[in-house]
Design an enzyme around this catalytic site. Structure first.
Site, PDB file in Angstrom:
ATOM      1  N   ARG A 123       9.595   6.033  -3.281  1.00 50.70           N
ATOM      2  CA  ARG A 123       9.934   6.943  -4.384  1.00 50.70           C
ATOM      3  C   ARG A 123      11.344   7.493  -4.237  1.00 50.70           C
ATOM      4  NH1 ARG A 123       5.203   9.939  -2.379  1.00 50.70           N
ATOM      5  NH2 ARG A 123       3.383   9.062  -3.416  1.00 50.70           N
ATOM      6  N   ASP A 171     -10.172   0.395   0.687  1.00 45.26           N
ATOM      7  CA  ASP A 171     -10.157   1.842   0.889  1.00 45.26           C
ATOM      8  C   ASP A 171     -11.536   2.392   0.528  1.00 45.26           C
ATOM      9  OD1 ASP A 171      -7.549   2.122   1.762  1.00 45.26           O
ATOM     10  OD2 ASP A 171      -6.739   2.237  -0.263  1.00 45.26           O
ATOM     11  N   ARG A 194       0.829  -1.206   0.000  1.00 40.77           N
ATOM     12  CA  ARG A 194       0.000   0.000   0.000  1.00 40.77           C
ATOM     13  C   ARG A 194       0.865   1.260   0.000  1.00 40.77           C
ATOM     14  NH1 ARG A 194      -5.126   0.084   2.122  1.00 40.77           N
ATOM     15  NH2 ARG A 194      -4.734   1.904   3.416  1.00 40.77           N
TER      16      ARG A 194
END
Ligand code: UDP
Length: 369
Positions: A173, A353, A169
């Protein structure tokens, strides 16, 4: 006689109720709690919308869902950027260049990538569990400081016994980007989630404080079909055994100060701090009231995770092997209940979600119309 009895006034129930009503069906919504909106319920305290059942940040890549929710609320520009506190050291979340710089003093993406590559070598082959998945994503240092303690507190299980998908989840980066979600659209409904769900349920009959399973026989006679969003194992009276859930408890405090932690969410990622995170609700709305004035006080919630036991609110399904296979057995029973649709986080025993719940509810309602 109603066409549909919808059990549960959370997002799945409210979306189905809206869509089926708009298609001309006669719908009754019931909920055993004394309020609508399920776990996204918000309540005003000191002019601050408090997320009573934990922080909810709406985010989605599904343009259809984003347009759909705009019908019921205006969204602000909130972007989730939690901070992790490991024994007083602060790190940016999710894992990005700010995190790597603080952890290893690396400066360029190349240096960060080299560090991660060196550390991920210890995992050979496909990661088999959350621990292996985490190390293979970000290396052991980050796993030990920012993942292990938090995850074991949240799930009450060893990272080796948890499924790898939970950690996927979180984005990783090599850029300076603290936005927790990889989502095109993100925000919090202005005025709170309760108001949004109120708008979704406008003109629809809702009965609160009604426990479906207690009055099932009578209630079933009132409608042609049932949409059930409660726990699937409870529906079948736990006859195949209990599915496990994680529950969450909040200690909420009003503080006579304008700024406690400077951010909506601070995660406590060590094992010793008993809470998993502290939410400072005013920062979901930039510390302002509805008229744009600064708020003098603040409301914080410490979040504690625990194993669900009867009487607690179930929050998270525990999608480990044992529970997933028990769920499939309940699912087989559910498929035989021709007049009942099982939906949502509890009805499908799935870590959904908000946007995903709305998507499956929209699709289901389309089918049922
Ligand atoms: N997680 C972590 N450290 C953090 C935040 C999250 O290790 O500081 C992991 C943890 O395993 C958790 C998962 O990421 O269960 C998902 O976290 P998220 O905050 O997305 O969960 P939610 O907001 O749904 O509780």
């Amino acid at each position: 006689m109603y066409d549909y009895l919808i059990v549960g006034a959370g997002l799945y129930g409210a979306t189905c109720a809206r869509q089926l009503t708009d298609a001309g069906k006669k719908v009754l919504v019931i909920d055993k709690r004394d309020h609508i909106a399920g776990n996204i319920y918000t309540e005003k305290v000191e002019d601050i919308n408090v997320h009573k059942y934990g922080a909810h940040i709406f985010h989605t890549n599904d343009k259809g869902v984003w347009e759909y929710v705009q019908r019921f609320a205006e969204f602000n520009r909130f972007t989730n950027s939690p901070v992790a506190n490991y024994k007083g050291e602060l790190y940016s979340m999710p894992f990005n260049m700010y995190t790597f710089n603080k952890m290893w003093d690396v400066v360029t993406p190349e240096e960060a990538a080299a560090k991660i590559d060196e550390q991920r070598k210890e995992i050979k082959g496909t990661p088999q569990n959350l621990e292996e998945q985490a190390i293979s994503l970000v290396g052991r240092d980050i796993y030990e400081k920012l993942i292990k303690g938090y995850t074991e507190k949240q799930w009450g299980r060893d990272c080796k016994d948890l499924p790898a998908f939970i950690i996927k989840r979180l984005p990783v980066r090599l850029t300076f980007d603290n936005n927790y979600f990889n989502a095109l659209y993100q925000g919090i409904p202005i005025g709170g989630y309760t108001k949004m769900v109120e708008h979704m349920l406008e003109g629809i009959e809702v009965r609160l404080g009604v426990d479906y399973l207690e009055y099932k026989d009578t209630l079933d006679k009132e409608a042609e079909k049932i949409i059930y969003t409660g726990p699937i194992d409870a529906y079948f009276n736990f006859k195949l055994g209990n599915l496990e859930y994680r529950s969450v408890r909040f200690e909420t405090e009003v503080l006579n100060q304008p700024n406690f932690q400077g951010n909506a969410a601070v995660n406590y990622t060590d094992r010793e701090t008993p809470w998993t995170r502290i939410i400072e609700h005013k920062w979901f709305e930039f510390g302002k009231d509805e008229d744009g004035n600064d708020l003098p006080k603040t409301v914080i919630s410490r979040e504690y995770s625990s194993e669900w036991k009867p009487g607690d609110e179930p929050y998270y399904p525990v999608n480990d092997e044992k529970n997933s296979s028990l769920y499939l057995k309940y699912k087989a029973l559910a498929d035989k209940e021709s007049n009942v649709v099982f939906g949502g986080r509890l009805g499908e025993y799935k870590y959904y979600d908000m946007d995903k719940v709305i998507r499956v509810a929209l699709d289901k309602a389309e089918e049922l119309k």
